[in-house]
Design a protein around this motif. Structure first.
Motif, PDB file in Angstrom:
ATOM      1  N   LEU A  18       0.894  -1.313  -0.095  1.00 44.79           N
ATOM      2  CA  LEU A  18      -0.170   0.114   0.019  1.00 44.79           C
ATOM      3  C   LEU A  18       0.653   1.101  -0.042  1.00 44.79           C
ATOM      4  CD1 LEU A  18      -3.016   0.828  -0.060  1.00 44.79           C
ATOM      5  CD2 LEU A  18      -2.856   1.006   2.511  1.00 44.79           C
ATOM      6  N   ILE A  19       1.815   1.425   0.943  1.00 40.36           N
ATOM      7  CA  ILE A  19       2.722   2.480   1.122  1.00 40.36           C
ATOM      8  C   ILE A  19       3.361   2.906  -0.217  1.00 40.36           C
ATOM      9  CG2 ILE A  19       4.584   3.555   2.092  1.00 40.36           C
ATOM     10  CD1 ILE A  19       3.440   2.805   4.664  1.00 40.36           C
ATOM     11  N   PRO A  20       4.327   1.807  -0.795  1.00 42.65           N
ATOM     12  CA  PRO A  20       4.867   1.930  -2.031  1.00 42.65           C
ATOM     13  C   PRO A  20       3.748   2.327  -3.091  1.00 42.65           C
ATOM     14  CG  PRO A  20       5.586  -0.039  -1.169  1.00 42.65           C
ATOM     15  CD  PRO A  20       4.343   0.378  -0.499  1.00 42.65           C
ATOM     16  N   CYS A  21       2.498   1.942  -3.160  1.00 35.47           N
ATOM     17  CA  CYS A  21       1.625   2.462  -4.073  1.00 35.47           C
ATOM     18  C   CYS A  21       1.171   3.812  -4.027  1.00 35.47           C
ATOM     19  CB  CYS A  21       0.246   1.656  -4.121  1.00 35.47           C
ATOM     20  SG  CYS A  21      -0.980   1.934  -5.257  1.00 35.47           S
ATOM     21  N   VAL A  22       1.238   4.319  -2.834  1.00 37.02           N
ATOM     22  CA  VAL A  22       0.845   5.697  -2.555  1.00 37.02           C
ATOM     23  C   VAL A  22       1.933   6.422  -2.818  1.00 37.02           C
ATOM     24  CG1 VAL A  22       0.397   7.371  -0.793  1.00 37.02           C
ATOM     25  CG2 VAL A  22      -0.827   5.198  -0.804  1.00 37.02           C
ATOM     26  N   TYR A  27      -7.799   0.238  -5.754  1.00 35.59           N
ATOM     27  CA  TYR A  27      -6.848   1.393  -5.542  1.00 35.59           C
ATOM     28  C   TYR A  27      -5.910   1.648  -6.654  1.00 35.59           C
ATOM     29  CZ  TYR A  27      -3.680   4.907  -3.442  1.00 35.59           C
ATOM     30  OH  TYR A  27      -2.862   5.915  -3.361  1.00 35.59           O
ATOM     31  N   TYR A  28      -5.338   0.380  -6.863  1.00 31.79           N
ATOM     32  CA  TYR A  28      -4.544   0.230  -8.042  1.00 31.79           C
ATOM     33  C   TYR A  28      -5.049   0.505  -9.484  1.00 31.79           C
ATOM     34  CZ  TYR A  28      -0.789  -2.029  -4.982  1.00 31.79           C
ATOM     35  OH  TYR A  28      -0.013  -2.382  -4.347  1.00 31.79           O
ATOM     36  N   ILE A  29      -6.236   0.062  -9.594  1.00 32.09           N
ATOM     37  CA  ILE A  29      -6.903   0.354 -10.937  1.00 32.09           C
ATOM     38  C   ILE A  29      -7.405   1.739 -10.973  1.00 32.09           C
ATOM     39  CG2 ILE A  29      -9.005  -0.071 -12.172  1.00 32.09           C
ATOM     40  CD1 ILE A  29      -7.071  -2.284 -12.285  1.00 32.09           C
ATOM     41  N   ALA A  30      -7.764   2.689  -9.914  1.00 31.86           N
ATOM     42  CA  ALA A  30      -8.101   3.950  -9.784  1.00 31.86           C
ATOM     43  C   ALA A  30      -6.727   4.702 -10.197  1.00 31.86           C
ATOM     44  CB  ALA A  30      -8.501   4.427  -8.762  1.00 31.86           C
ATOM     45  N   THR A  31      -5.619   4.269  -9.540  1.00 32.86           N
ATOM     46  CA  THR A  31      -4.253   5.106  -9.636  1.00 32.86           C
ATOM     47  C   THR A  31      -3.799   5.017 -11.110  1.00 32.86           C
ATOM     48  OG1 THR A  31      -3.963   4.882  -7.469  1.00 32.86           O
ATOM     49  CG2 THR A  31      -2.182   5.155  -8.651  1.00 32.86           C
ATOM     50  N   MET A  32      -3.887   3.600 -11.584  1.00 31.80           N
ATOM     51  CA  MET A  32      -3.516   3.440 -13.170  1.00 31.80           C
ATOM     52  C   MET A  32      -4.357   4.185 -14.007  1.00 31.80           C
ATOM     53  SD  MET A  32      -2.613  -0.816 -12.595  1.00 31.80           S
ATOM     54  CE  MET A  32      -2.511  -0.923 -14.367  1.00 31.80           C
ATOM     55  N   THR A  33      -5.444   4.151 -13.708  1.00 34.84           N
ATOM     56  CA  THR A  33      -6.474   5.092 -14.690  1.00 34.84           C
ATOM     57  C   THR A  33      -6.055   6.545 -14.606  1.00 34.84           C
ATOM     58  OG1 THR A  33      -8.358   3.694 -14.101  1.00 34.84           O
ATOM     59  CG2 THR A  33      -8.870   5.860 -15.216  1.00 34.84           C
ATOM     60  N   PHE A  36      -2.754  16.116  -7.533  1.00 35.38           N
ATOM     61  CA  PHE A  36      -2.444  15.927  -6.341  1.00 35.38           C
ATOM     62  C   PHE A  36      -3.579  15.996  -5.314  1.00 35.38           C
ATOM     63  CE2 PHE A  36       2.087  17.770  -6.932  1.00 35.38           C
ATOM     64  CZ  PHE A  36       2.628  16.493  -6.151  1.00 35.38           C
ATOM     65  N   ILE A  37      -4.591  16.745  -5.527  1.00 33.08           N
ATOM     66  CA  ILE A  37      -5.973  16.490  -4.746  1.00 33.08           C
ATOM     67  C   ILE A  37      -6.513  15.248  -5.012  1.00 33.08           C
ATOM     68  CG2 ILE A  37      -8.203  17.568  -4.516  1.00 33.08           C
ATOM     69  CD1 ILE A  37      -7.024  20.260  -5.081  1.00 33.08           C
ATOM     70  N   MET A  38      -6.606  14.702  -6.294  1.00 33.03           N
ATOM     71  CA  MET A  38      -7.320  13.497  -6.683  1.00 33.03           C
ATOM     72  C   MET A  38      -6.567  12.249  -5.942  1.00 33.03           C
ATOM     73  SD  MET A  38      -8.018  13.849 -10.598  1.00 33.03           S
ATOM     74  CE  MET A  38      -8.680  12.345 -10.878  1.00 33.03           C
ATOM     75  N   VAL A  39      -5.400  12.333  -6.029  1.00 34.04           N
ATOM     76  CA  VAL A  39      -4.279  11.184  -5.202  1.00 34.04           C
ATOM     77  C   VAL A  39      -4.866  11.248  -3.695  1.00 34.04           C
ATOM     78  CG1 VAL A  39      -2.326  10.483  -4.788  1.00 34.04           C
ATOM     79  CG2 VAL A  39      -2.969  10.974  -7.018  1.00 34.04           C
ATOM     80  N   PHE A  40      -4.818  12.163  -3.418  1.00 42.36           N
ATOM     81  CA  PHE A  40      -4.905  12.561  -1.608  1.00 42.36           C
ATOM     82  C   PHE A  40      -6.117  12.137  -1.113  1.00 42.36           C
ATOM     83  CE2 PHE A  40      -6.295  14.915   2.248  1.00 42.36           C
ATOM     84  CZ  PHE A  40      -5.409  14.407   2.831  1.00 42.36           C
ATOM     85  N   LEU A  41      -7.305  12.546  -2.017  1.00 38.86           N
ATOM     86  CA  LEU A  41      -8.804  12.132  -1.619  1.00 38.86           C
ATOM     87  C   LEU A  41      -9.053  10.738  -2.012  1.00 38.86           C
ATOM     88  CD1 LEU A  41     -10.804  15.026  -3.185  1.00 38.86           C
ATOM     89  CD2 LEU A  41     -10.149  14.801  -0.750  1.00 38.86           C
ATOM     90  N   MET A  42      -8.411  10.186  -3.115  1.00 44.11           N
ATOM     91  CA  MET A  42      -8.546   8.865  -3.271  1.00 44.11           C
ATOM     92  C   MET A  42      -7.990   7.826  -2.373  1.00 44.11           C
ATOM     93  SD  MET A  42      -7.616   6.691  -6.966  1.00 44.11           S
ATOM     94  CE  MET A  42      -5.757   7.241  -6.804  1.00 44.11           C
ATOM     95  N   SER A  43      -6.515   8.276  -1.732  1.00 45.41           N
ATOM     96  CA  SER A  43      -5.973   7.440  -0.766  1.00 45.41           C
ATOM     97  C   SER A  43      -6.913   7.461   0.437  1.00 45.41           C
ATOM     98  CB  SER A  43      -4.672   8.099  -0.424  1.00 45.41           C
ATOM     99  OG  SER A  43      -3.934   8.007  -1.555  1.00 45.41           O
ATOM    100  N   ILE A  44      -7.673   8.679   0.868  1.00 45.66           N
ATOM    101  CA  ILE A  44      -8.470   8.767   2.158  1.00 45.66           C
ATOM    102  C   ILE A  44      -9.622   7.865   2.001  1.00 45.66           C
ATOM    103  CG2 ILE A  44      -9.578  10.335   3.679  1.00 45.66           C
ATOM    104  CD1 ILE A  44      -6.719  10.496   4.104  1.00 45.66           C
ATOM    105  N   LEU A  45     -10.221   7.946   0.709  1.00 41.52           N
ATOM    106  CA  LEU A  45     -11.359   7.038   0.622  1.00 41.52           C
ATOM    107  C   LEU A  45     -10.969   5.902   0.450  1.00 41.52           C
ATOM    108  CD1 LEU A  45     -14.381   7.288  -0.372  1.00 41.52           C
ATOM    109  CD2 LEU A  45     -13.671   7.212  -2.933  1.00 41.52           C
ATOM    110  N   ILE A  46     -10.048   5.353  -0.122  1.00 44.59           N
ATOM    111  CA  ILE A  46      -9.735   3.616   0.125  1.00 44.59           C
ATOM    112  C   ILE A  46      -9.388   3.492   1.491  1.00 44.59           C
ATOM    113  CG2 ILE A  46      -8.031   2.093  -0.580  1.00 44.59           C
ATOM    114  CD1 ILE A  46      -9.980   2.906  -2.687  1.00 44.59           C
TER     115      ILE A  46
END
Length: 486
Positions: A229-233, A286-292, A471-481
């Motif tokens: 998880l942390i490497p992915c973030v 989370y991986y799929i959302a990040t890759m998208t 940056f905002i999208m990554v932060f919100l996505m991490s908090i949501l997951i």
């Protein structure tokens, strides 16, 4: 010491005699009840010693159990006074009748039962059989919240051939015994409640009782947090930084593709350990959302680089883009030119347009973008042209009068001056055309460079805009997951 040895020898003799007497005319093939219409009660107690493995992909739980079964044998009773007070003997389990209690949801190819350990036989006919067993049971694994998931695996025990009217199973305790449980590095055991079920199967009209132990497991997520998880973030936060990378470096698209490949490797690692089901793990989402998101950022980077490298053949920046992007958004995202900051007055900022009007109404002249030389002012050319025109007029007037030597003092009295003015008059038109051509070239070059600078600033502002958006999208996505974890 001699008395003790004699006592043990006597006990041994009585135990041998007792065993011979009990096994005489005894059959371990028949249910040991005096009345065949009555059910034989068997008490079952399970002790969970260790969870050896949880195979999520094959949905199999491997556990080490201690199984205790207790029942009464009507044909294995004796009078302890007749055998020197002997109350308990231990004999091989294959000598007595044993209930055929098996694990219903067994997932092992080996159908062998518990180990053939000795049974403890008491004088009142009570038999206790303790046997260890390593069981492989099928377990429905729900990986929707992996790696923050909880699992419930059932261990269902019941008689394979006897129905409830012949052998009735009772629970020794309300739950499995965890007093000797050895902690697992991956799973925490939060309990092992037991329930008794009586099921009527379609093949038979008789009831079939069973006891189901539910092993409550919670995954220890620290390993997966630090390794998946942390490497992915961290990799996800590298994606927006691609917008901050200068376009001239040529590495913007390469960074996005590299991050995408890294996430693909992590996604494959998760997919290999998960069962092929419709429930996508939380970390997989989370991986799929990040890759998208990284795919979208790479596509936007290509689009912005096309804007950055717009050349002379490109159209001018539209007026709405100048107002919205260059004038307003550049201030919001702190995008300034070299030597310019947020406190620079508007009148002192170097314009991006050729022949931009100054505050006093005069045209501002720009430096050439490739070299640092200041071009000659066009007024100097006009002054030189005017002087040459006046000299030519005087030369022609004196020549028509035929009095070149009688000219006024300080004018064309010297032959060298006459020759100079005559030569200048002859080349005047050609010189003016050359100067005007050079000036026009400088103007066109300034206009082309100014147009390219405008497109570059538009691209830079868009880079900063999308960088903060992602940056905002990554932060919100991490908090949501993480917030969805139970």
């Amino acid at each position: 010491m001699l008395f003790l040895e004699v006592g043990h020898s006597a006990q041994g003799e009585y135990a041998r005699k007792l065993l011979n007497d009990l096994m005489e005319n005894y059959s371990n093939a028949l249910r040991p009840v005096e009345d065949t219409d009555k059910a034989l009660n068997v008490t079952l107690q399970i002790t969970l010693s260790q969870i050896k493995d949880m195979d999520e992909r094959n949905q199999v739980l491997i556990a080490y159990l201690w199984i205790r079964q207790t029942w009464h044998d009507a044909y294995l009773k004796w009078d302890k006074e007749a055998y020197d007070g002997l109350e308990v003997i231990r004999i091989p389990s294959n000598l007595v009748w044993r209930p055929d209690i098996v694990l219903y949801n067994k997932a092992d190819d080996d159908f062998s039962g518990p180990v053939d350990t000795n049974v403890v036989l008491r004088y009142n006919g009570e038999i206790t059989w303790d046997s260890p067993a390593i069981t492989k049971s099928s377990c429905v694994v729900d990986v929707s919240y992996f790696p923050f998931d909880n699992q419930q695996c059932n261990l269902t025990f019941g008689s394979w051939t006897y129905n409830g009217n012949q052998v009735d199973i009772a629970m020794g305790l309300d739950s499995g015994d965890l007093s000797d449980f050895v902690e697992n590095v991956e799973w925490e055991c939060h309990g092992m409640p037991a329930t008794k079920n009586v099921i009527m199967y379609g093949c038979c009209s008789d009831p079939y009782p069973d006891i189901t132990y539910t092993v409550l497991l919670k995954r220890r997520s620290s390993f997966y947090i630090f390794n998946l998880l942390i490497p992915c973030v961290m990799i996800s936060f590298l994606a927006p930084l691609g917008f901050y990378l200068p376009a001239d470096s040529g590495e913007k698209v390469s960074l996005g593709v590299t991050v995408l490949l890294a996430l693909t490797v992590f996604q494959l690692m998760v997919a290999e350990s998960m069962p092929p089901s419709e429930n996508v793990p939380l970390i997989g989402k989370y991986y799929i959302a990040t890759m998208t998101m990284i795919t979208a950022s790479t596509a936007l980077t290509i689009f912005i680089m096309n804007i950055h490298f717009c050349g002379a053949e490109a159209k001018p920046v539209p007026q709405w883009a100048k107002v919205i992007i260059i004038d307003y958004m550049s201030k919001i995202f702190f995008v300034y030119e070299v030597g310019e900051n947020c406190t620079t007055p508007q009148s002192e900022k170097s314009p991006l347009y050729a022949d931009e009007p100054h505050a006093n109404g005069k045209l501002r002249k720009h430096r050439h973008l490739n070299d640092g030389h200041q071009p000659r002012h066009h007024g100097n050319c006009e002054k030189q042209s005017h002087a040459l025109s006046q000299a030519c007029k005087k030369f022609e007037s004196f020549k028509s009068m035929g009095d070149l030597n009688g000219c006024p003092k300080g004018e064309l009295c010297c032959p060298e001056k006459v020759a100079t003015y005559a030569c200048a008059c002859g080349h005047h038109d050609k010189l003016v055309r050359n100067v005007e051509y050079i000036a026009n070239c400088f103007r066109e070059q300034r206009a082309t460079c100014a147009k390219g600078a405008e497109w570059k600033k538009v691209a830079k502002v868009m880079d900063r805009f999308f960088m903060w958006i992602f940056f905002i999208m990554v932060f919100l996505m991490s908090i949501l997951i993480i917030g969805k974890a139970p």
